[in-house]
Design an enzyme around this catalytic site. Structure first.
Site, short mmCIF file in Angstrom:
data_model
loop_
_atom_site.label_atom_id
_atom_site.label_comp_id
_atom_site.label_asym_id
_atom_site.label_seq_id
_atom_site.Cartn_x
_atom_site.Cartn_y
_atom_site.Cartn_z
N ASP A 51 0.84 -1.20 0.00
CA ASP A 51 0.00 0.00 0.00
C ASP A 51 0.88 1.26 0.00
O ASP A 51 0.52 2.26 -0.61
CB ASP A 51 -0.92 0.02 1.23
CG ASP A 51 -2.10 -0.91 1.07
OD1 ASP A 51 -2.54 -1.13 -0.07
OD2 ASP A 51 -2.59 -1.41 2.10
N ASN A 122 -5.00 8.80 1.54
CA ASN A 122 -5.31 8.24 2.87
C ASN A 122 -5.78 9.34 3.82
O ASN A 122 -6.89 9.31 4.28
CB ASN A 122 -4.07 7.60 3.50
CG ASN A 122 -4.03 6.10 3.30
OD1 ASN A 122 -4.97 5.50 2.79
ND2 ASN A 122 -2.93 5.49 3.72
N GLU A 123 -4.89 10.28 4.08
CA GLU A 123 -5.24 11.33 5.03
C GLU A 123 -4.25 12.48 4.98
O GLU A 123 -3.15 12.36 4.45
CB GLU A 123 -5.29 10.79 6.47
CG GLU A 123 -3.96 10.55 7.17
CD GLU A 123 -3.27 9.29 6.75
OE1 GLU A 123 -2.21 9.40 6.09
OE2 GLU A 123 -3.76 8.19 7.03
N ASP A 151 -2.13 17.02 20.59
CA ASP A 151 -1.01 16.62 19.73
C ASP A 151 -1.28 16.89 18.25
O ASP A 151 -0.34 17.12 17.48
CB ASP A 151 -0.75 15.11 19.87
CG ASP A 151 -0.05 14.78 21.18
OD1 ASP A 151 0.24 15.72 21.95
OD2 ASP A 151 0.19 13.58 21.43
N ALA A 163 -6.59 3.20 7.97
CA ALA A 163 -5.16 3.38 8.25
C ALA A 163 -4.98 4.15 9.57
O ALA A 163 -5.52 3.73 10.60
CB ALA A 163 -4.51 4.09 7.05
N ALA A 186 -4.89 12.86 20.95
CA ALA A 186 -4.67 13.25 22.34
C ALA A 186 -5.11 14.68 22.65
O ALA A 186 -4.29 15.54 23.00
CB ALA A 186 -3.18 13.06 22.70
P1 NAP Z 1 4.09 2.55 7.26
O1 NAP Z 1 4.27 3.24 8.56
O2 NAP Z 1 5.16 1.72 6.73
O3 NAP Z 1 2.81 1.57 7.30
C1 NAP Z 1 1.62 1.74 7.86
C2 NAP Z 1 0.77 0.49 7.62
O4 NAP Z 1 -0.48 0.92 7.12
C3 NAP Z 1 1.31 -0.50 6.60
O5 NAP Z 1 1.00 -1.81 7.04
C4 NAP Z 1 0.54 -0.15 5.34
O6 NAP Z 1 0.41 -1.23 4.43
C5 NAP Z 1 -0.78 0.19 5.94
N1 NAP Z 1 -1.68 1.02 5.16
C6 NAP Z 1 -1.40 2.03 4.29
N2 NAP Z 1 -2.53 2.55 3.81
C7 NAP Z 1 -3.54 1.85 4.39
C8 NAP Z 1 -4.96 1.90 4.29
N3 NAP Z 1 -5.57 2.80 3.51
N4 NAP Z 1 -5.71 1.03 5.05
C9 NAP Z 1 -5.11 0.14 5.85
N5 NAP Z 1 -3.79 0.04 5.98
C10 NAP Z 1 -3.02 0.88 5.26
O7 NAP Z 1 3.70 3.67 6.20
P2 NAP Z 1 3.16 3.47 4.72
O8 NAP Z 1 3.09 2.03 4.38
O9 NAP Z 1 3.89 4.38 3.84
O10 NAP Z 1 1.67 4.01 4.89
C11 NAP Z 1 1.42 5.33 5.18
C12 NAP Z 1 0.25 5.37 6.07
O11 NAP Z 1 0.59 4.90 7.36
C13 NAP Z 1 -0.26 6.76 6.33
O12 NAP Z 1 -1.04 7.24 5.27
C14 NAP Z 1 -1.03 6.56 7.62
O13 NAP Z 1 -2.38 6.23 7.34
C15 NAP Z 1 -0.39 5.37 8.26
N6 NAP Z 1 0.17 5.73 9.56
C16 NAP Z 1 -0.37 5.13 10.64
C17 NAP Z 1 0.04 5.47 11.90
C18 NAP Z 1 -0.60 4.78 13.07
O14 NAP Z 1 -1.44 3.91 12.84
N7 NAP Z 1 -0.28 5.15 14.28
C19 NAP Z 1 1.02 6.43 12.09
C20 NAP Z 1 1.55 7.04 10.95
C21 NAP Z 1 1.11 6.67 9.68
P3 NAP Z 1 1.65 -1.76 3.52
O15 NAP Z 1 2.48 -2.61 4.44
O16 NAP Z 1 0.99 -2.55 2.44
O17 NAP Z 1 2.40 -0.58 3.01
#
Ligand code: NAP
Ligand code: MN
EC number: 2.7.1.23
Length: 265
Positions: A51, A122-123, A151, A163, A186
């Site tokens: 993703d 995503n956001e 925060d 996500a 938060a």
């Molecule tokens: P990452 O930190 O490596 O991965 C975040 C996880 O979210 C990965 O498992 C990714 O899948 C998954 N993911 C991405 N888009 C998704 C969606 N629409 N629905 C469900 N899961 C999703 O960062 P990244 O892979 O570049 O993804 C960026 C996204 O991470 C941001 O857009 C944000 O939504 C999310 N994020 C989450 C947090 C948290 O949950 N605390 C904090 C920061 C960012 P893949 O392994 O297939 O890449």
């Protein structure tokens, strides 16, 4: 039916990935697709990776409205990847029946300090980079709704609702509902400061304005999907649903809710 034959492969340029993608390119050519070397010539963009790769592919190719995007995962199926690298014949078949398999995903249009808008799939996240709390005035369609202290905040699309938004107990939203969800990171809630405290969902014609209160603690990190904007100072962040949606090729047998079940239940 529009003829979509110009294929561009988007992937991390490593020797391992090149080895993975080569058979896929060959298969596409055998089936009459034309491989192009620049994004401008493409009308189908194939992202190979997870993703995160898909989010990058969309961003680096400019959220094209006139392209069909396809996510091919090198590992398990993801939220934007409906195919895996071991699923190649199925993918070619699905591509030939384009009209049956295309879904439109809403994206956010974000403008910081009235500058040229950027898009998010995503956001858009706004987080403080200082230890002290930071303060945001939250305005919905010119109506001063609340003052947030904490925060930060996340504004997610329906497809982004699974996500970051989900990690802060936001609701999972059906992507057939064009909307944006606002969730808190938060928030401070006491007799002095008060926010709604629960995530809320805005309809397609709303505009959300986040005004970072300029009090010396006003140093947010603004995230657009998996990239941080390189901005020293942000004052006004205006967010709305974009007029454009992106077209993604999906398997009919892999609905959003099937993905949610597969990944979370
Ligand atoms: P990452 O930190 O490596 O991965 C975040 C996880 O979210 C990965 O498992 C990714 O899948 C998954 N993911 C991405 N888009 C998704 C969606 N629409 N629905 C469900 N899961 C999703 O960062 P990244 O892979 O570049 O993804 C960026 C996204 O991470 C941001 O857009 C944000 O939504 C999310 N994020 C989450 C947090 C948290 O949950 N605390 C904090 C920061 C960012 P893949 O392994 O297939 O890449
Ligand atoms: Mn990742």
């Amino acid at each position: 039916m529009i003829s979509r034959k110009n294929l561009y492969f988007f992937f991390k340029q490593t020797p391992e990935m090149k080895d993975i993608v080569t058979p896929l390119k060959n298969l596409a050519e055998v089936h009459g697709f034309h491989l192009v070397h620049s994004i401008e010539e493409a009308n189908i963009i194939v992202s190979v990776g997870g993703d995160n790769a898909f989010l990058q592919a969309i961003r680096k190719t400019g959220f094209r409205e006139d392209c069909l995007y396809i996510g091919v995962n090198t590992d398990q199926l993801g939220f934007y990847t409906d195919f895996t690298i071991n699923d190649q014949e199925r993918m070619i078949q699905a591509m030939k029946n384009e009209e049956l398999e295309v879904r439109l995903y809403p994206v956010l249009e974000v403008s910081v300090n009235n500058e040229k808008p950027i898009f998010c799939l995503n956001e858009c996240s706004i987080r403080s980079n200082v230890i002290k709390t930071f303060v945001i005035d939250v305005v919905i369609d010119d109506f001063a709704f609340e003052t947030f202290r904490g925060d930060g905040m996340i504004v997610s699309t329906p497809t982004g609702s699974t996500a970051y938004n989900k990690s802060v107990r936001g609701a999972v939203i059906d992507p057939t509902l064009p909307s944006m969800q606002v969730s808190e990171l938060a928030s401070l809630n006491n007799n002095q400061y008060r926010t709604l405290g629960s995530p809320f969902v805005l309809g397609p014609d709303r505009t959300l304005l986040l005004k970072v209160v300029q009090d010396g603690n006003d140093h947010p990190i603004i995230g657009a999907d998996n990239e941080a904007l390189s901005l020293r100072h942000a004052k006004d962040i205006r967010i709305q649903l974009a007029d454009r949606q992106i077209k993604v090729l999906k398997l009919k047998t892999n609905s959003f809710w099937q993905k949610v079940q597969r990944n979370f239940l």
